[in-house]
Motif scaffolding. Structure first.
Motif, PDB file in Angstrom:
ATOM      1  N   ALA A 156      31.316  80.340  32.311  1.00 39.91           N
ATOM      2  CA  ALA A 156      31.950  79.803  31.102  1.00 39.91           C
ATOM      3  C   ALA A 156      33.066  78.849  31.488  1.00 39.91           C
ATOM      4  O   ALA A 156      33.901  79.176  32.339  1.00 39.91           O
ATOM      5  CB  ALA A 156      32.490  80.932  30.231  1.00 39.91           C
ATOM      6  N   ASP A 157      33.086  77.688  30.869  1.00 45.26           N
ATOM      7  CA  ASP A 157      34.093  76.674  31.161  1.00 45.26           C
ATOM      8  C   ASP A 157      35.257  76.774  30.174  1.00 45.26           C
ATOM      9  O   ASP A 157      35.142  77.356  29.096  1.00 45.26           O
ATOM     10  CB  ASP A 157      33.454  75.282  31.070  1.00 45.26           C
ATOM     11  CG  ASP A 157      34.287  74.214  31.764  1.00 45.26           C
ATOM     12  OD1 ASP A 157      35.242  74.568  32.483  1.00 45.26           O
ATOM     13  OD2 ASP A 157      33.982  73.021  31.587  1.00 45.26           O
ATOM     14  N   ASN A 158      36.392  76.212  30.574  1.00 47.32           N
ATOM     15  CA  ASN A 158      37.585  76.079  29.714  1.00 47.32           C
ATOM     16  C   ASN A 158      38.202  77.416  29.325  1.00 47.32           C
ATOM     17  O   ASN A 158      38.792  77.556  28.259  1.00 47.32           O
ATOM     18  CB  ASN A 158      37.261  75.287  28.442  1.00 47.32           C
ATOM     19  CG  ASN A 158      36.637  73.941  28.723  1.00 47.32           C
ATOM     20  OD1 ASN A 158      35.497  73.690  28.330  1.00 47.32           O
ATOM     21  ND2 ASN A 158      37.351  73.071  29.404  1.00 47.32           N
ATOM     22  N   THR A 159      38.117  78.411  30.186  1.00 43.73           N
ATOM     23  CA  THR A 159      38.573  79.743  29.804  1.00 43.73           C
ATOM     24  C   THR A 159      40.073  79.957  30.001  1.00 43.73           C
ATOM     25  O   THR A 159      40.581  81.039  29.691  1.00 43.73           O
ATOM     26  CB  THR A 159      37.783  80.826  30.563  1.00 43.73           C
ATOM     27  OG1 THR A 159      37.789  80.538  31.963  1.00 43.73           O
ATOM     28  CG2 THR A 159      36.347  80.876  30.067  1.00 43.73           C
ATOM     29  N   LEU A 160      40.781  78.941  30.478  1.00 39.24           N
ATOM     30  CA  LEU A 160      42.248  78.990  30.475  1.00 39.24           C
ATOM     31  C   LEU A 160      42.822  78.055  29.409  1.00 39.24           C
ATOM     32  O   LEU A 160      43.995  78.132  29.083  1.00 39.24           O
ATOM     33  CB  LEU A 160      42.809  78.637  31.856  1.00 39.24           C
ATOM     34  CG  LEU A 160      42.450  79.636  32.971  1.00 39.24           C
ATOM     35  CD1 LEU A 160      43.052  79.207  34.286  1.00 39.24           C
ATOM     36  CD2 LEU A 160      42.900  81.045  32.609  1.00 39.24           C
ATOM     37  N   TRP A 161      42.010  77.160  28.910  1.00 39.36           N
ATOM     38  CA  TRP A 161      42.282  76.331  27.728  1.00 39.36           C
ATOM     39  C   TRP A 161      43.677  75.711  27.770  1.00 39.36           C
ATOM     40  O   TRP A 161      44.518  75.931  26.897  1.00 39.36           O
ATOM     41  CB  TRP A 161      42.078  77.140  26.454  1.00 39.36           C
ATOM     42  CG  TRP A 161      41.823  76.343  25.223  1.00 39.36           C
ATOM     43  CD1 TRP A 161      42.479  76.453  24.025  1.00 39.36           C
ATOM     44  CD2 TRP A 161      40.836  75.313  25.037  1.00 39.36           C
ATOM     45  NE1 TRP A 161      41.963  75.560  23.124  1.00 39.36           N
ATOM     46  CE2 TRP A 161      40.947  74.844  23.719  1.00 39.36           C
ATOM     47  CE3 TRP A 161      39.859  74.745  25.870  1.00 39.36           C
ATOM     48  CZ2 TRP A 161      40.136  73.834  23.212  1.00 39.36           C
ATOM     49  CZ3 TRP A 161      39.053  73.746  25.368  1.00 39.36           C
ATOM     50  CH2 TRP A 161      39.199  73.299  24.057  1.00 39.36           C
ATOM     51  N   SER A 162      43.912  74.947  28.840  1.00 38.18           N
ATOM     52  CA  SER A 162      45.179  74.232  29.030  1.00 38.18           C
ATOM     53  C   SER A 162      46.394  75.165  28.986  1.00 38.18           C
ATOM     54  O   SER A 162      47.491  74.759  28.603  1.00 38.18           O
ATOM     55  CB  SER A 162      45.345  73.122  27.977  1.00 38.18           C
ATOM     56  OG  SER A 162      44.301  72.169  28.094  1.00 38.18           O
ATOM     57  N   GLY A 163      46.193  76.416  29.358  1.00 39.02           N
ATOM     58  CA  GLY A 163      47.281  77.386  29.379  1.00 39.02           C
ATOM     59  C   GLY A 163      47.614  77.974  28.027  1.00 39.02           C
ATOM     60  O   GLY A 163      48.485  78.854  27.930  1.00 39.02           O
TER      61      GLY A 163
END
Length: 209
Positions: A156-163
């Motif tokens: 899954a991508d983007n799982t920190l979502w720019s913090g």
């Protein structure tokens, strides 16, 4: 030079056709940041080499960069199925896959992933890449997990979502909430092994036991 630039400079170079696609994406597409970065692309290709999937499912094609990374790393005879909801992107994507190296392995499906995936899952998936609507990440996970073979992988991508996941009260938009809900769901799932890699915007690697 930043650490990301250093890591990119000391990793494999992206192939010329992907470099051209990356540049074209940034020149012509709205929200080009949605495109996979070259370093992340090399990681996806390496993971495909390691997993050696026969059937790959991607949710969210965008400009096709990550799709071609999976095609590059997967073994001969592998099938890569990618689902894109934006029907206006269909002509350009079909043209890309008709001409790019590895594009002959790719089958493009246009539509809502929640409708498309059940119709194309007669056989189990070896590798699933989730990079579509962040609001629906938990729905995607619940849909694809039973369709992945034991020992198969979900990425899954983007799982920190720019913090933003660090403070969901302050960042209470639906996308942040969707990513945070997904992370909590996966963290509590004892039927999988999981690790979040803090590369770019966060990449979660999940192995089904």
């Amino acid at each position: 030079m930043t650490l990301d630039e250093y890591a990119t400079a000391h990793s494999d170079r992206q192939p010329d056709h992907l470099a051209a696609l990356y540049r074209h994406t940034h020149l012509t597409r709205l929200y080009p940041r949605m495109c996979c970065e070259p370093l992340q692309g090399r990681l996806l290709k390496m993971l495909a080499r390691m997993i050696a999937p026969r059937r790959v499912l991607e949710l969210g094609t965008f400009s096709g960069y990550s799709t071609l990374c999976f095609a590059e790393g997967s073994p001969d005879g592998a099938e890569i199925h990618t689902v894109e909801i934006d029907d206006e992107a269909e002509p350009a994507l079909r043209e890309l896959f008709a001409s790019a190296p590895g594009g002959d392995r790719v089958t493009l499906h246009i539509g809502d992933a929640l409708d498309v995936v059940p119709a194309i899952s007669a056989e189990p998936w070896d590798l699933v890449f989730i990079d579509a609507n962040k609001r629906l990440y938990t729905d995607y996970y619940r849909m694809v997990k039973p369709l992945v073979r034991p020992g198969g992988y979900i990425i899954a991508d983007n799982t920190l979502w720019s913090g933003k996941v660090l403070d969901t009260d302050a960042n209470h938009d639906a996308q942040t909430a969707g990513v945070d809900d997904f992370n909590r769901l996966v963290a509590d799932d004892t039927e999988v092994e999981k690790v979040i890699i803090p590369l770019r915007d966060g990449l979660t690697i999940i192995r089904k036991k």
